[in-house]
Design an enzyme around this catalytic site. Structure first.
Site, short mmCIF file in Angstrom:
data_model
loop_
_atom_site.label_atom_id
_atom_site.label_comp_id
_atom_site.label_asym_id
_atom_site.label_seq_id
_atom_site.Cartn_x
_atom_site.Cartn_y
_atom_site.Cartn_z
N ARG A 49 0.67 -1.13 0.29
CA ARG A 49 -0.03 -0.08 0.12
C ARG A 49 1.11 1.08 0.29
NH1 ARG A 49 -3.01 2.92 4.29
NH2 ARG A 49 -3.46 4.46 3.29
N HIS A 76 -3.18 10.73 0.47
CA HIS A 76 -2.52 10.63 1.71
C HIS A 76 -1.75 12.52 2.96
CE1 HIS A 76 -0.76 7.47 4.92
NE2 HIS A 76 -0.80 8.17 5.34
N GLU A 125 -7.59 8.17 6.17
CA GLU A 125 -7.68 8.65 7.67
C GLU A 125 -8.72 10.48 7.46
OE1 GLU A 125 -4.19 8.32 9.75
OE2 GLU A 125 -4.71 6.33 10.38
N ASN A 170 -7.68 1.86 9.78
CA ASN A 170 -6.24 2.09 10.49
C ASN A 170 -6.73 1.73 11.80
OD1 ASN A 170 -5.38 2.42 7.83
ND2 ASN A 170 -4.88 4.67 7.94
N TYR A 176 -4.54 1.67 15.82
CA TYR A 176 -2.74 1.44 16.41
C TYR A 176 -3.55 0.87 17.94
CZ TYR A 176 -0.91 3.04 12.37
OH TYR A 176 -0.32 3.53 11.50
N GLU A 230 -3.98 -0.37 7.99
CA GLU A 230 -2.60 0.33 8.63
C GLU A 230 -2.72 -0.29 10.24
OE1 GLU A 230 -1.33 4.58 9.07
OE2 GLU A 230 -2.31 4.58 6.91
#
Length: 1900
Positions: free
Chosen positions: A1420, A1465, A1510, A1652, A1654, A1719
């Protein structure tokens, strides 16, 4: 007289009649009746006066039947009226009221045990039929009678076993045709009857006169008879002819059994005895088969006798008077009515039976809250509250929040020590709609958890299926008035039995159903607010009874055999007493009151399956009296329904609260029980009232009601009574804790139940107090409080605090009643009966051998140090809590206690903040039960407390012995032992008797002997029960802080010498006490003795510098070794101390060392005087060597060590006491190495919080979570013998020099309230769970799952153009917003930028090489918009830029790696930003044009697309916070929402473009990538935090996912932002609105969910006032759990479990879309370490959570992408944070890519496509590949510096500067908006006072 008559008749029955049989059935019949229209005893009774149901049933009929039954009558004649039942003669047209009337009569008969003898007809054809059809010669009449007989059998056949078709044949006997017709008719009817009822014991005949004997053969040949029914005359003058006549009848009938249906007398004397003699001659004649006898004449004679004994009263008939006082109620009233008040209220000091069950209750809608949580359906009470119908518009939405507080509630139950908890199940939580097809698994799981928690705490759950909270959806269909609810309830009950019945063994189908019928559907006071007492109320009862019966049968038929439980019903009832006991009509009215309340439900279930006759009679009478407006319509049960209802209870549940005085009255035609029942209820003004207007305290009523129930309902059906509810309300405004009125109420009511058991023999097996805690009390809301625990409904925490009534009830339970027996306690085994004196050890070296601990553990990196360890302690591990005497006991001068040095000190003004003292403290001296309650509730195994020396010996010496003080400690110790809690007793915890201080205190050697004598006394008096002794607590604190610094009593300031002398005496006093125990008591008591020493852990400032290690070791020897070395090693001080102090003394010119010396004898005496190592630990210090001052002489300077705080750890309420959990593990290892592996007890550990932290002490939870885990590591991983952990402390208390300004307690104590109420904090529940789990066992979240992803799973890694490409001005690339942002000062850390970055623009081949090394299937990357379109528009296309991406895509495809392309992005062309950027709606078109270009050029080769990455960060971070490009932060309340709006529209247009123009030919898929953290509540037991966590997710992922996947913004966002905008004075919402066309255009613009993720955050609510900002809209603050691993990014904590949860959230919220994780990764910062074990761990854990979501939860996961391929420019943090799998050496101009260790782990997971199961053997995917070579790196020097703001700084300082600058920037941005808010906060902070005057190592 009458007694003698019945004795004679009894002899007949026993001796003569038992052999009589009817068709083989022994059943002698004493016959009475029939009922007459006029009352018995009147002079004008005639044959034609038989009652025919044409009028109301005579009042008192049931009592009359009971009267007959009491005299031995067994059968009663019941002639049916053909003309009344079938007026038209047609069976299809009956008179229903007459049918009901006869039903009532038959049921009344059966209720009292009488069998009806049913007569179909007399003999004459009714006039109405005769005039139309003729007489018996007519076949029409014959046919109609046969139909009539069939109708009668159908309606009444089940109720009667003896039948006569006709009572006599007088009218047809001499008329041939009619006679033949009747005889043939009887034959048909006989056959019909026995065909319908083939069972034995049923008989049918036809009536004859004795004079018709000659015709008997003819009759016998024409028809069948089961017996001969005869009317006969007895001529007393010719008595022998009577017997002869009977013989003739018997012979003529063929020896049929004879029933003397009616006997008339002639020429008989008045003497009852002579008449009785004639009957006895007949009955005792062996040749006669007499089976029955008419008793009416005899009964009437007995009536006359009765009337001579019963006084008459005006208005009461002779008949009524006879019967009125002969029933259950009369018996009970007769038994108790004459009691005097002292007799009535006499208290019984006895115990309940051993197996008696003590219970407490709650009800779902009153306590659970969570009204719409997890899919729960709306209930009628939810609707009631939301309609504003409760007090002050209160609702049960949150109530007590029990839905989230299972552990909190069970904690209370353990404290109470109840054996049973009666809970109700919310039907709507299980079946939201009321029907099974809506089942909520989460709702069922809540009850699973509650039931399991109860069982785990050794409590029996009792479940009530229905306690008033009907699903609203069922009510919309009529609720309990609709008969279909019966099946719905049955299905609901069957589910509950199936789901919970393996653990629940007692069930209530309904609780207080009378309230439902009365208040819900009668008066309308309760929901559903139906006001219909005429029809609905009775129909509701009807359906509830049938529902109950069906539920009981479901259990009985399907579950009883396997589950072995019992099912009953909890009925509510007052007790009723006559207003005027002298008036029989009031007595009867009181009986009716009970029948209308209790009997309405109890009678059908426990007696005969039908309503009580009194109820039916009254209603029928009212219907007759009020034909135009009958006040009640009572439904009728069929015979099958009656049979199904009768007996459907395994116990009688009783809810009882109060009593009423009742008088008889004419209710007229008024609906309702009082109107229909003809009574009125009153209260006696002298009765004690309560906060509930309907409850008056009348305890004696309970005993009387229990007796009544036992007599009325359980005389035949022998089931136990369970008191399922009893309690009273207090007002909210009253004393909330000292509820003495409730205690008096409970005490007296419980005692009445005890009397019923002991004195009356009533089988009561359970007492249930209502209720566990205050709750939502229906219409009264929270204004009335029934709870034994106060709930503060003003606080979102809903804290629960025991009231005094809770402690009272707990004591009653402990005593099992009211006897004063001493509680049982567990005998400890004597295991230490021989001396445990430890052998001598060599002195410690300098530094000690324990320095190995620093070598072993101080080299750990942050990941290794913080990695959480899952496991459990040993089974015998001792969990406890602590307190100390002066801090908690209070009672400073009561019962002879002498003053202590702390009493003296605190009474000096100014000594303690706010002049606080321990005079009362927690008042534990008077509140022993309250302390025991907390200990029981927490399930601790041990309790550490100290003895107050001056309470036992007021002046410190034995001669002043205070027995009351001894008694107090005896009670405490016995109380602990009774609950199997080990007392851990500290003999001295700083509170020296003041009298001894006057003798010199611990500076005097005389104290050694005095202390020894005190210890000797304690061992002798308490040692039989105390097996764990500590002589001193923290002698270091006594010596240094008391005699050196002088900061605590006795406040001696002599730092150079006094501390050493005092310590010397303390050590010798300890040794003397130890030897006293060892020599005098150990053999018999088997206990252990030690000393509790305090110790910080000391970490060297630099572990690689030997001098610093020596300094740290020396600091430990000065603190811990000072006392531990003599005791545990060789009897002497450590050499490090002696060396230091000796040299210092010499340098100071002193003649001798200031440290005293032990003689050899003393050393031997001291050495080994501890059976275990007890250590108190709180914090860690950082030590470095320092040459400290020589003057003044001081212990503080003797060590030459400088100590400082560990700055990286969280602070606490004590400024110099940081929470440094990892220090505990190191300290325990040091003790192990230094002192020869002793058994170690951590005897104090805890943290202080400020007084404003009352309930929700999350910081304390984190403290214990991390500290206890370090103890577990020491035990599990290092082999340290950790045997116990004691949390400090049990409750907030007097915290020495801090007074009450901070608290260490697991329980909050309200020191402003004289009752000192104790409330468990969040930490108490957490610690209790740790105790339950015995540590931290691995959960499903923590256990690895073995398995594989789908075969075509996408394995990828990712980058972004600006972060890696570089070439910022190469080949015609235009400027991006990130180029400008990074070239703006103060924007990017270290002035880093992406001008070169990783130079991927020039390193395509190198990047593809490392991608192949990773073995990914996809890559990606993003397209740089300005590289392709320099000004953002298609006016100029940069071909060089396009060629770069062609080259990259081609290289990937050649390597068999699929490109996954992100269009945007974050690097917007600056030219477009200059035109407004994403704020300008024109960008939607520009983005569409840009996407069109890329699809056209790359689409043929690219099959995976992402439109925007995002959007949250673009909108909020870039345009709200301004922390990312374009760095705008001036309009945080509006601009992020505008930008987000345009991003969504731009995405949608790009998606539609691809879908419409390219999909068919290119066959790719396209979506948007949305990022989000997962959010958990900071306190998972708190609705407010749960709601905050939801807002985090909805405002994060939902902001963009909801429009794309569900259409439009979520209702939550729209509602909150609109309401806050309007509240802020704006005319409309700040959130833009989509048009309907836009909603449609955006919805569904996805082919997968790009995601995404985290990390996870913990959320809690924050009120920002009217601040207009995204964060204020969200209204949430977030923190991280301290146990979570750190990363290189402050915002990213390792929390893998959240990954699975948010994947499940996406599945549920957005329709289970296909998910590609685009992500996921972790950063590091600081020195370069290619062994990135933390990253390997992160990927392994997070990917495994994704596998769980895929395999276990069926989440449709299609791919996983690791962020990132290589270290790169991490946006505003520059190159300081590194996420890469490959290291990029920025100090090397070639920017080589070097694989980190994580590359191997990630590539292995890819090869294996998951995690192969090791139990299946080695998997081929685990075979290592040949090692690839990589370029060597030159790591930057350790003191790596960066340029920041023109300064050259270390990376750490620069990082601090960056964050500081960022914070200042944010403050500046919001300064104008927040000025008022910030000013308020600043003022509040300025006013806070801190009292950090002393470092006592523990709390000081």
């Amino acid at each position: 007289m009458k007694s003698l008559l019945w004795v004679l008749f009894l002899s007949v029955y026993l001796n003569g009649c038992q052999s009589s049989e009817v068709n083989g059935q022994e059943d002698f019949m004493f016959v009475a009746g029939p009922l007459t229209k006029q009352l018995r005893g009147s002079s004008d009774i005639a044959l034609g006066d038989d009652f025919d149901c044409s009028q109301p049933i005579p009042a008192g009929s049931r009592q009359y039947f009971q009267y007959l039954r009491n005299r031995g009558v067994t059968h009663f004649k019941l002639p049916l009226s053909w003309s009344q039942l079938l007026p038209t003669g047609l069976s299809s047209q009956p008179r229903q009221d007459v049918v009901i009337c006869y039903h009532i009569l038959m049921e009344q008969l059966q209720e009292v045990g009488l069998q009806p003898l049913v007569i179909l007809h007399g003999s004459t054809v009714p006039d109405t039929l005769k005039s139309k059809y003729g007489g018996w010669e007519s076949q029409e009449v014959v046919g109609m009678f046969q139909q009539y007989a069939e109708f009668a059998f159908q309606e009444f056949g089940a109720l009667g076993h003896f039948w006569l078709t006709m009572s006599d044949l007088d009218d047809v006997l001499h008329d041939v045709l009619p006679l033949q017709n009747i005889l043939h008719l009887n034959e048909h009817i006989h056959q019909l009857y026995h065909q319908r009822y083939p069972d034995k014991g049923r008989h049918l005949s036809i009536g004859l006169r004795a004079g018709d004997a000659a015709l008997l053969p003819q009759i016998k040949s024409s028809t069948s008879m089961d017996f001969l029914s005869v009317t006969i005359e007895l001529d007393c003058v010719q008595a022998p002819n009577f017997i002869k006549e009977l013989h003739n009848l018997q012979m003529s009938s063929g020896d049929l059994p004879i029933l003397l249906y009616k006997v008339t007398r002639n020429n008989c004397p008045k003497s009852e005895f002579q008449l009785l003699g004639h009957f006895l001659q007949v009955l005792n004649n062996k040749d006669l088969n007499i089976v029955g006898l008419d008793m009416m004449d005899i009964t009437e004679m007995l009536d006359k006798l009765d009337m001579q004994e019963v006084p008459t009263h005006h208005g009461i008939s002779q008949y009524h008077m006879i019967i009125a006082l002969n029933n259950s109620y009369h018996n009970v009233w007769h038994k108790f009515g004459a009691q005097t008040i002292p007799e009535r209220d006499a208290f019984l000091n006895e115990s309940f039976p051993d197996d008696f069950q003590w219970a407490i209750s709650s009800e779902s809608f009153k306590v659970e809250g969570g009204w719409s949580e997890d899919g729960k359906g709306e209930t009628i009470w939810d609707r009631f509250g939301h309609d504003g119908l409760a007090f002050a518009n209160q609702t049960a939405d949150l109530a007590c929040d029990s839905y989230h507080k299972v552990e909190y509630d069970v904690y209370l139950l353990r404290g109470l020590q109840v054996e049973t908890y009666q809970l109700s199940i919310s039907w709507a939580r299980i079946f939201p709609s009321g029907y099974r097809d809506s089942q909520s698994e989460k709702g069922a799981r809540y009850y699973d958890n509650l039931i399991n928690a109860l069982i785990d705490s050794d409590m029996h759950p009792v479940a009530t299926l229905y306690h008033w909270d009907l699903p609203q959806q069922l009510q919309d269909y009529g609720g309990w008035t609709n008969a279909s609810i019966i099946e719905a309830f049955k299905d609901y009950a069957e589910f509950c039995f199936s789901r919970f019945g393996d653990r629940v063994k007692t069930w209530n189908t309904f609780s207080s159903p009378w309230v439902v019928s009365h208040a819900g559907y009668g008066t309308g006071e309760h929901p559903p607010r139906v006001k219909d007492y005429v029809v609905s109320s009775y129909q509701v009862t009807h359906n509830i009874l049938k529902s109950h019966a069906e539920a009981w049968h479901v259990y009985n038929d399907k579950h009883r055999k396997t589950q072995g439980g019992k099912v009953g019903i909890a009925l509510n009832s007052d007790w009723a007493e006559p207003m005027d006991p002298s008036k029989p009509e009031d007595v009867a009215a009181a009986d009716r009151y009970l029948q209308f309340m209790l009997g309405w439900f109890a009678h059908p279930i426990f007696v005969d399956g039908d309503y009580p006759a009194t109820l039916k009679t009254q209603i029928e009478q009212k219907r007759t009296e009020c034909p135009s407006s009958p006040p009640a319509t009572l439904p009728v049960f069929t015979s099958e329904e009656r049979q199904r209802i009768h007996g459907t209870a395994d116990f009688f549940g009783l809810n009882h609260y109060t009593s009423r005085l009742v008088n008889s009255s004419d209710g007229g035609c008024t609906p309702g029980p009082q109107g229909v029942g003809d009574f009125k209820a009153h209260v006696d003004p002298s009765w004690s009232s309560t906060a509930s207007e309907w409850i008056y305290s009348t305890p004696w009523g309970l005993r009387r009601l229990l007796n009544y129930i036992s007599t009325e309902y359980l005389n035949v059906t022998k089931v136990p009574i369970l008191i399922t509810g009893n309690g009273m309300a207090t007002e909210y405004s009253e004393d909330r804790f000292n509820d003495t009125s409730r205690i008096d109420y409970m005490r007296r009511y419980i005692n009445e139940a005890l009397k019923a058991i002991h004195l009356d023999g009533v089988n009561v097996q359970q007492f249930t107090v209502q209720s566990l805690m205050d709750g939502f009390e229906g219409p009264q809301g929270y204004s009335e409080r029934f709870g034994l625990h106060h709930v503060n409904f003003d606080l979102p925490d809903r804290p629960r605090t025991p009231k005094q009534s809770a402690y009272f009830y707990s004591k009653v339970i402990a005593q099992n009643g009211f006897s004063s027996n001493r509680p049982f306690f567990h005998e400890a085994q004597l295991t230490n009966i021989v001396s445990n004196k430890r052998p001598s050890m060599p002195p410690s070296t300098v530094p000690s051998q324990a320095k190995s601990v620093w070598r072993k553990l101080s080299g750990q990196n942050n990941f290794e140090r913080k990695l959480y360890h899952y496991g459990t302690f040993s089974e015998e591990f001792s969990w406890g809590v602590s307190s100390s005497a002066y801090q908690t006991e209070g009672g400073w001068n009561v019962d002879g206690k002498g003053p202590s040095i702390w009493d003296t000190f605190t009474h000096i003004p100014g000594s303690i903040p706010e002049n606080a003292n321990g005079d009362v403290a927690c008042d534990s001296y008077h509140r022993l039960e309250e302390d025991l309650y907390m200990l029981r509730a927490m399930r601790v195994k041990s309790y550490r407390f100290s003895l107050s020396w001056s309470r036992i010996f007021p002046d410190g010496q034995r001669s002043s012995l205070n027995q009351k003080g001894v008694d107090y400690y005896n009670q405490l110790i016995d109380g602990l032992r009774a609950y199997n809690i080990t007392p851990m007793v500290t003999l001295y915890h700083w509170d020296l008797p003041e009298a001894l201080q006057k003798l010199g205190g611990w500076d005097s050697v005389d104290m050694i002997n005095i202390f020894s004598d005190y210890c000797d006394f304690c061992f002798a008096n308490f040692g039989d029960r105390v097996k764990f002794w500590m002589t001193f607590n923290q002698p270091h604190t006594i010596a240094w802080s008391g005699y050196g610094l002088g900061q605590i009593p006795p406040n001696v300031k002599n730092p150079g010498t006094a501390p050493y002398r005092v310590a010397h005496n303390l050590i010798k006093a300890h040794a003397r006490a130890y030897h006293t125990y060892d020599e005098k008591y150990r053999k018999f008591q088997g206990g252990r003795v030690s000393i509790a020493l305090n110790a910080d852990w000391i970490e060297p400032k630099d572990v690689n510098v030997p001098r610093e290690v020596v300094a740290a070791d020396r600091a430990l020897q000065f603190q811990l070794g000072w006392f531990a070395h003599p005791i545990f090693k060789n009897g002497d001080y450590p050499d490090a101390m002696k060396w230091q102090i000796g040299n210092k003394s010499e340098l100071q010119g002193l003649p001798k060392m200031r440290l005293p010396s032990f003689t050899d004898e003393e050393k031997s005496f001291i050495q080994g005087t501890a059976d275990m190592f007890c250590v108190n630990h709180y914090t860690t210090k950082i030590a470095q060597h320092a040459t400290l001052r020589l003057k003044p002489e001081s212990y503080e300077y003797d060590s030459d060590v400088s100590e400082s705080d560990e700055k990286d750890s969280p602070s606490t309420a004590i400024s110099n006491q940081r929470a440094v959990a990892w220090g505990l593990r190191r300290l325990l290892n040091w003790i192990k190495e230094e002192y020869g592996e002793p058994e170690i007890y951590i005897t104090e550990n805890g943290v202080a919080t400020e007084t404003k932290t009352i309930w929700d002490d999350t910081a304390r939870v984190f403290y214990y979570k991390t500290y206890i885990n370090e103890a577990l590591k020491a035990s599990d991983l290092d082999g340290v013998k950790v045997k116990g952990f004691i949390a400090a402390s049990l409750m907030d208390s007097f915290e020495w020099l801090n007074g009450y300004n901070l608290g260490f307690g697991l329980h909050h104590v309200n020191f402003a309230n004289p009752n000192r109420p104790r409330t468990p904090k969040y930490s108490a529940h957490f610690y209790s769970k740790v105790i339950k789990d015995n540590g931290f066992p691995a959960t499903d979240d923590d256990k690895q799952l073995y398995g594989h992803f789908r075969q075509d799973f996408i394995w990828s890694t990712a980058t972004a153009s600006y972060q890696i490409e570089g070439g910022w001005r190469a080949d015609g690339k235009g400027l991006s917003i990130w180029d400008k942002f990074a070239h703006t000062p103060l924007r990017v850390f270290n002035d880093d930028n992406g001008d070169v970055a990783c130079d991927s623009y020039h390193k395509v081949e190198e990047d593809v090489v490392i991608l192949k090394q990773l073995k990914v299937t996809h890559y990606r990357f993003s397209i740089s918009w300005p590289r392709v379109l320099p000004d953002g528009t298609t006016r100029h296309i940069n071909e060089a830029g396009l060629k770069y991406y062609h080259r990259l895509v081609d290289a990937l495809l050649t390597a068999n790696i699929q490109p996954h392309v992100t269009l945007y992005h974050w690097d917007l062309p600056q030219a477009l930003q200059d035109d407004g950027g994403w704020e300008n709606e024109t960008i939607v078109v520009y983005f569409k044009d840009y996407a069109d270009l890329i699809f056209k050029h790359l689409g043929p080769k690219v099959k995976f697309w992402i439109t925007i990455n995002e959007p949250y960060n673009i909108a909020n971070v870039g345009h709200g916070y301004g922390a990312a490009a374009p760095g705008i932060s001036l309009r945080p309340g509006t601009l992020p929402y505008i930008v987000g709006h345009n991003l969504l529209k731009a995405h949608a247009e790009a998606w539609h473009l691809y879908n419409d123009k390219y999909r068919a030919s290119q066959k790719g898929i396209i979506s948007i990538t949305i990022n989000s953290d997962w959010s958990e509540p900071r306190n998972p037991h708190k609705q407010e935090d749960i709601d905050a966590a939801r807002r985090v997710v909805q405002f994060y992922i939902g902001w963009f996912a909801h429009p794309v996947f569900n259409g439009d913004y979520s209702n939550m966002m729209k509602t909150i932002i609109r309401e806050r905008s309007l509240a802020g004075g704006l005319p409309k919402s700040r959130l833009p609105e989509f048009t309907p066309e836009e909603v449609k255009r955006i919805k569904g613009t996805y082919d997968y969910f790009g995601f995404n993720h985290y990390t996870t955050v913990l959320a809690f609510p924050v009120d920002y006032g009217n601040l207009q900002h995204y964060d204020a809209d969200r209204g949430v603050g977030t923190i991280a759990d301290r146990a979570w691993l750190d990363s290189g990014s402050s915002w990213l904590k390792v929390s893998p479990f959240g990954f699975r949860r948010i994947l499940n959230f996406i599945k549920k919220e957005y329709g289970n879309p296909s998910i590609i994780i685009t992500e996921n990764g972790i950063s590091e910062r600081g020195p370069i370490d290619l062994n990135d074990m933390h990253r390997s761990y992160y990927y392994e854990q997070y990917i495994n959570q994704a596998l769980k979501a895929y395999l276990r939860d069926d989440v449709d996961i299609r791919g996983y992408t690791a962020w990132s391929l290589m270290d790169n420019l991490e946006w505003a943090t520059g190159f300081s944070e590194r996420f890469g799998l490959f290291y990029v050496n920025q100090s090397d101009t070639n920017l080589p890519r070097v694989a980190k260790t994580s590359v191997t782990r990630y590539s292995t997971i890819i090869k294996c496509n998951g995690f192969p199961d090791p139990s299946l053997g080695p998997h081929e995917c685990l075979n290592p590949d040949p090692e690839a070579t990589s370029e060597p790196i030159t790591p930057p020097p350790p003191d790596n510096t960066v340029s920041f703001l023109g300064l050259t700084l270390s990376t750490g300082d620069a990082e601090t500067g960056l964050y500081t600058t960022f914070v200042l920037l944010v403050v500046a941005v919001f300064g104008v908006i927040c000025s008022a808010f910030c000013f308020f906060k600043a003022e509040k902070a300025r006013k806070l006072k801190q009292y950090d005057e002393i470092n006592l190592q523990r709390k000081l």
